[in-house]
Motif scaffolding. Structure first.
Motif, short mmCIF file in Angstrom:
data_model
loop_
_atom_site.label_atom_id
_atom_site.label_comp_id
_atom_site.label_asym_id
_atom_site.label_seq_id
_atom_site.Cartn_x
_atom_site.Cartn_y
_atom_site.Cartn_z
N PHE A 83 0.81 -1.22 0.00
CA PHE A 83 0.00 0.00 0.00
C PHE A 83 0.85 1.27 0.00
N ARG A 84 2.15 1.12 -0.20
CA ARG A 84 3.04 2.29 -0.13
C ARG A 84 2.80 3.26 -1.28
N ASP A 85 2.25 2.79 -2.40
CA ASP A 85 2.01 3.71 -3.51
C ASP A 85 0.83 4.64 -3.26
N GLY A 86 0.08 4.41 -2.16
CA GLY A 86 -0.99 5.31 -1.76
C GLY A 86 -2.28 5.19 -2.53
N ASP A 88 -4.41 2.39 -2.76
CA ASP A 88 -5.45 1.62 -2.08
C ASP A 88 -5.34 1.79 -0.57
N ALA A 89 -6.49 1.81 0.08
CA ALA A 89 -6.53 1.80 1.55
C ALA A 89 -6.53 0.35 2.04
N PHE A 90 -6.24 0.18 3.30
CA PHE A 90 -6.33 -1.14 3.92
C PHE A 90 -7.15 -1.00 5.19
N ASP A 97 -10.64 2.38 7.57
CA ASP A 97 -9.75 2.24 6.42
C ASP A 97 -8.62 3.27 6.52
N LEU A 98 -7.39 2.79 6.34
CA LEU A 98 -6.21 3.64 6.47
C LEU A 98 -5.50 3.76 5.13
N LYS A 99 -4.90 4.92 4.90
CA LYS A 99 -4.02 5.14 3.75
C LYS A 99 -2.59 5.27 4.27
N LEU A 100 -1.71 4.43 3.75
CA LEU A 100 -0.33 4.45 4.21
C LEU A 100 0.37 5.72 3.72
N GLU A 101 1.07 6.36 4.64
CA GLU A 101 1.80 7.58 4.32
C GLU A 101 3.26 7.28 4.02
N LYS A 102 3.95 6.64 4.95
CA LYS A 102 5.35 6.28 4.75
C LYS A 102 5.81 5.32 5.84
N PHE A 103 6.97 4.73 5.62
CA PHE A 103 7.65 3.94 6.64
C PHE A 103 8.71 4.81 7.32
N GLU A 104 9.03 4.44 8.55
CA GLU A 104 10.11 5.11 9.30
C GLU A 104 9.89 6.62 9.41
N ARG A 105 8.68 7.03 9.78
CA ARG A 105 8.42 8.46 9.96
C ARG A 105 8.88 8.89 11.36
N THR A 106 9.47 10.05 11.44
CA THR A 106 9.89 10.60 12.72
C THR A 106 8.82 11.54 13.25
N ILE A 124 -2.84 7.43 7.56
CA ILE A 124 -3.87 8.42 7.83
C ILE A 124 -5.22 7.70 7.87
N GLY A 125 -5.95 7.91 8.96
CA GLY A 125 -7.26 7.30 9.14
C GLY A 125 -8.35 8.35 9.27
N PRO A 126 -9.57 7.93 9.51
CA PRO A 126 -10.69 8.87 9.62
C PRO A 126 -10.51 9.93 10.72
N GLN A 127 -9.76 9.59 11.78
CA GLN A 127 -9.58 10.51 12.90
C GLN A 127 -8.26 11.27 12.86
N GLY A 128 -7.35 10.86 11.96
CA GLY A 128 -6.05 11.51 11.91
C GLY A 128 -4.93 10.51 11.72
N VAL A 129 -3.74 10.86 12.22
CA VAL A 129 -2.55 10.04 12.05
C VAL A 129 -2.66 8.75 12.87
#
Length: 295
Positions: A83-86, A88-90, A97-106, A124-129
């Motif tokens: 899902f890293r290409d953004g 599709d949600a999972f 349902d979440l949309k992946l933003e990135k790996f290893e975020r600080t 990113i989900g319905p309520q935020g990060v």
């Protein structure tokens, strides 16, 4: 060899065998490490989408830790890398349902001179990060809580239940044996400072298929429940789930893509330990040693 060491070895064998099943061409050494980190990825995951995230984060992880069949970072990438290409949600039980933003975020805490928390997955989900901390075998080894004095200066966190739990653990650093509560609290401080309202800290952890036969996993879950109760009501929401529970939810859902992916994940990471209640599958002997005791 202690029972704890034998269980760790047994779990590493599960991971190594699963890697061999899903990538027969992988060169795996005696420690369970591949020669090239690309070999640790499930088919269908684009390494080009992954590498940039890791090089921008801790950087060198791809060249050492990630090469282990039992790497928790590789586990997270194998679960969510599709899902890293953004596009599709999972689905995530309890979070939508979440949309992946990135790996290893600080997520910086605001403390000068301290390494900011690195979360394995940011979505990113319905309520935020939703920030995900991934665990594979780390919790097999107990770790006492430790906080630098600087964390007591975080005034924006002071009125939260997370700060109160930090203060309690400073007085009783060995209250948790399996759960790395200090790391989760530091992650929460980063979310409070950097992610804004509505953020969630999600703790995802590997378990074997015979987890109910092992005292360690019962203890781990008990500590998670106790921790969740203590940090409720302030700062980021805290959720926890095992990876097999997530994959089972995907298998039972309506997404053909997630169902097929969950099947592959069970092949890659599913397995039983057998070393339980004093019996070791590794050497077949009985022992009276407790899980956290060394011989």
């Amino acid at each position: 060899m202690s029972l704890r060491s034998e269980m760790i070895l047994d779990a590493k064998l599960v991971m190594r065998d699963g890697l061999a099943r899903t990538n027969a061409a992988a060169e795996i050494d005696a420690r369970g490490y591949v020669a090239d980190w690309h070999s640790n990825l499930l088919p269908g995951i684009d390494p080009g989408l992954i590498e940039g995230d890791f090089r921008a984060g801790k950087g060198s992880e791809l060249d050492n830790k990630f090469q282990a069949a039992h790497s928790s970072a590789a586990l997270a990438v194998n679960v969510f890398g599709l899902f890293r290409d953004g596009r599709d949600a999972f689905s995530m039980p309890g979070l939508g349902d979440l949309k992946l933003e990135k790996f290893e975020r600080t997520f910086t805490t605001g403390l000068v001179g301290r390494i900011p928390p690195h979360l394995d997955v940011s979505a990113i989900g319905p309520q935020g990060v939703v920030a995900i901390e991934s665990k594979c075998l780390e919790y097999f080894t107990p770790k006492a809580a430790s906080f630098a004095p600087a964390y007591q200066t975080l005034d924006n966190c002071r009125d939260t239940s997370w700060f109160a739990e930090m203060e309690r653990l400073r007085e009783n650093p060995k209250d948790y044996e399996a759960l790395d509560a200090a790391q989760l609290i530091k992650h929460a401080f980063g979310l409070i400072n950097s992610a804004g309202p509505g953020s969630t800290l999600l703790y995802l952890f590997w378990e074997p298929l015979d987890a109910d036969r092992h005292q360690l996993f019962r203890q781990h879950r008990s500590e998670i429940a106790r921790f969740a109760e203590r940090v409720a009501g302030g700062g980021p929401d805290f959720h926890a789930m095992s990876y097999p529970e997530l994959w089972t939810a995907w298998l039972e859902g309506n997404s053909v893509k997630l169902q097929g992916h969950a099947d592959r994940l069970f092949v890659r990471y599913g397995g039983s330990l057998g070393s339980y209640e004093g019996y070791s599958r590794v050497n077949g002997r009985k022992t009276d040693a407790g899980f956290f005791d060394d011989d």
